[in-house]
Design a protein around this motif. Structure first.
Motif, PDB file in Angstrom:
ATOM      1  N   SER A  75       3.830  13.507  -5.619  1.00  0.00           N
ATOM      2  CA  SER A  75       4.390  12.843  -4.440  1.00  0.00           C
ATOM      3  C   SER A  75       4.283  11.331  -4.542  1.00  0.00           C
ATOM      4  CB  SER A  75       3.628  13.275  -3.184  1.00  0.00           C
ATOM      5  OG  SER A  75       3.691  14.654  -3.004  1.00  0.00           O
ATOM      6  N   ARG A  76       5.318  10.651  -4.031  1.00  0.00           N
ATOM      7  CA  ARG A  76       5.307   9.187  -3.967  1.00  0.00           C
ATOM      8  C   ARG A  76       5.043   8.743  -2.528  1.00  0.00           C
ATOM      9  NH1 ARG A  76      10.119   6.190  -5.576  1.00  0.00           N
ATOM     10  NH2 ARG A  76      11.234   7.705  -4.308  1.00  0.00           N
ATOM     11  N   PHE A  77       4.202   7.713  -2.408  1.00  0.00           N
ATOM     12  CA  PHE A  77       3.860   7.131  -1.120  1.00  0.00           C
ATOM     13  C   PHE A  77       4.043   5.627  -1.188  1.00  0.00           C
ATOM     14  CE2 PHE A  77       1.602  11.105  -1.165  1.00  0.00           C
ATOM     15  CZ  PHE A  77       1.581  11.526   0.145  1.00  0.00           C
ATOM     16  N   VAL A  78       4.351   5.012  -0.033  1.00  0.00           N
ATOM     17  CA  VAL A  78       4.394   3.551   0.079  1.00  0.00           C
ATOM     18  C   VAL A  78       3.573   3.146   1.299  1.00  0.00           C
ATOM     19  CG1 VAL A  78       6.636   3.265  -1.046  1.00  0.00           C
ATOM     20  CG2 VAL A  78       6.534   3.524   1.431  1.00  0.00           C
ATOM     21  N   ASP A  80       3.331   0.886   4.455  1.00  0.00           N
ATOM     22  CA  ASP A  80       4.263   0.203   5.351  1.00  0.00           C
ATOM     23  C   ASP A  80       3.503  -0.113   6.634  1.00  0.00           C
ATOM     24  OD1 ASP A  80       6.452  -0.795   6.684  1.00  0.00           O
ATOM     25  OD2 ASP A  80       7.494   1.114   6.849  1.00  0.00           O
ATOM     26  N   GLY A  81       3.321  -1.402   6.907  1.00  0.00           N
ATOM     27  CA  GLY A  81       2.589  -1.793   8.106  1.00  0.00           C
ATOM     28  C   GLY A  81       1.151  -1.298   8.104  1.00  0.00           C
ATOM     29  N   GLY A  82       0.552  -1.220   6.931  1.00  0.00           N
ATOM     30  CA  GLY A  82      -0.837  -0.777   6.820  1.00  0.00           C
ATOM     31  C   GLY A  82      -1.020   0.728   6.771  1.00  0.00           C
ATOM     32  N   ARG A  83       0.060   1.491   6.878  1.00  0.00           N
ATOM     33  CA  ARG A  83      -0.017   2.961   6.854  1.00  0.00           C
ATOM     34  C   ARG A  83       0.634   3.481   5.580  1.00  0.00           C
ATOM     35  NH1 ARG A  83       3.012   5.521  11.388  1.00  0.00           N
ATOM     36  NH2 ARG A  83       1.828   7.340  10.763  1.00  0.00           N
ATOM     37  N   TRP A  84       0.058   4.543   5.036  1.00  0.00           N
ATOM     38  CA  TRP A  84       0.667   5.216   3.889  1.00  0.00           C
ATOM     39  C   TRP A  84       1.702   6.203   4.398  1.00  0.00           C
ATOM     40  CZ3 TRP A  84       0.444   3.540  -0.819  1.00  0.00           C
ATOM     41  CH2 TRP A  84      -0.641   2.769  -1.225  1.00  0.00           C
ATOM     42  N   LEU A  85       2.911   6.120   3.846  1.00  0.00           N
ATOM     43  CA  LEU A  85       3.997   7.004   4.239  1.00  0.00           C
ATOM     44  C   LEU A  85       4.506   7.763   3.022  1.00  0.00           C
ATOM     45  CD1 LEU A  85       6.030   4.609   6.569  1.00  0.00           C
ATOM     46  CD2 LEU A  85       4.327   6.336   7.223  1.00  0.00           C
ATOM     47  N   TYR A  86       4.759   9.043   3.212  1.00  0.00           N
ATOM     48  CA  TYR A  86       5.307   9.905   2.175  1.00  0.00           C
ATOM     49  C   TYR A  86       6.765   9.531   1.950  1.00  0.00           C
ATOM     50  CZ  TYR A  86       7.078  14.274   0.116  1.00  0.00           C
ATOM     51  OH  TYR A  86       7.666  15.206  -0.681  1.00  0.00           O
TER      52      TYR A  86
END
Length: 102
Positions: A75-78, A80-86
């Protein structure tokens, strides 16, 4: 990753959608009847406190219709705004011959 696994196990669709990056997030989702048993993280690439993206490879063990199975995913995550998103992942049910991009 672990919190998303827990959300799958508890049927928390809202949390799953909330932690999915908007660029790939579906409008809605339905969970199947798998009973999730255990999560094994196999590999991680980046994803540390100073990274903006990361990859997690895992094996999630489940039971369905009285049979045990495993879903393996990279899985790739980024961040964004301090949160990890899938973002997305390449998954396959081990021993089932099912695979595809999520």
């Amino acid at each position: 990753m672990r919190s998303r696994y827990s959300a799958f196990a508890l049927g928390e669709v809202g949390y799953l959608l909330d932690t999915w990056h908007p660029s790939t997030r579906p409008a809605s989702m339905e969970l199947d009847d798998r009973r999730w048993l255990r999560l094994d993280v196999v590999d991680t690439v980046a994803g540390g406190p100073f990274d903006s993206d990361g990859v997690v490879e895992f094996v999630a063990h489940y039971r369905r219709d009285g049979q045990r199975g495993q879903q393996r995913e990279r899985s790739r995550f980024v961040r964004d705004g301090g949160r990890w998103l899938y973002v997305d992942g390449l998954a396959r049910d081990v021993g089932k011959g099912v695979s595809g991009r999520l």
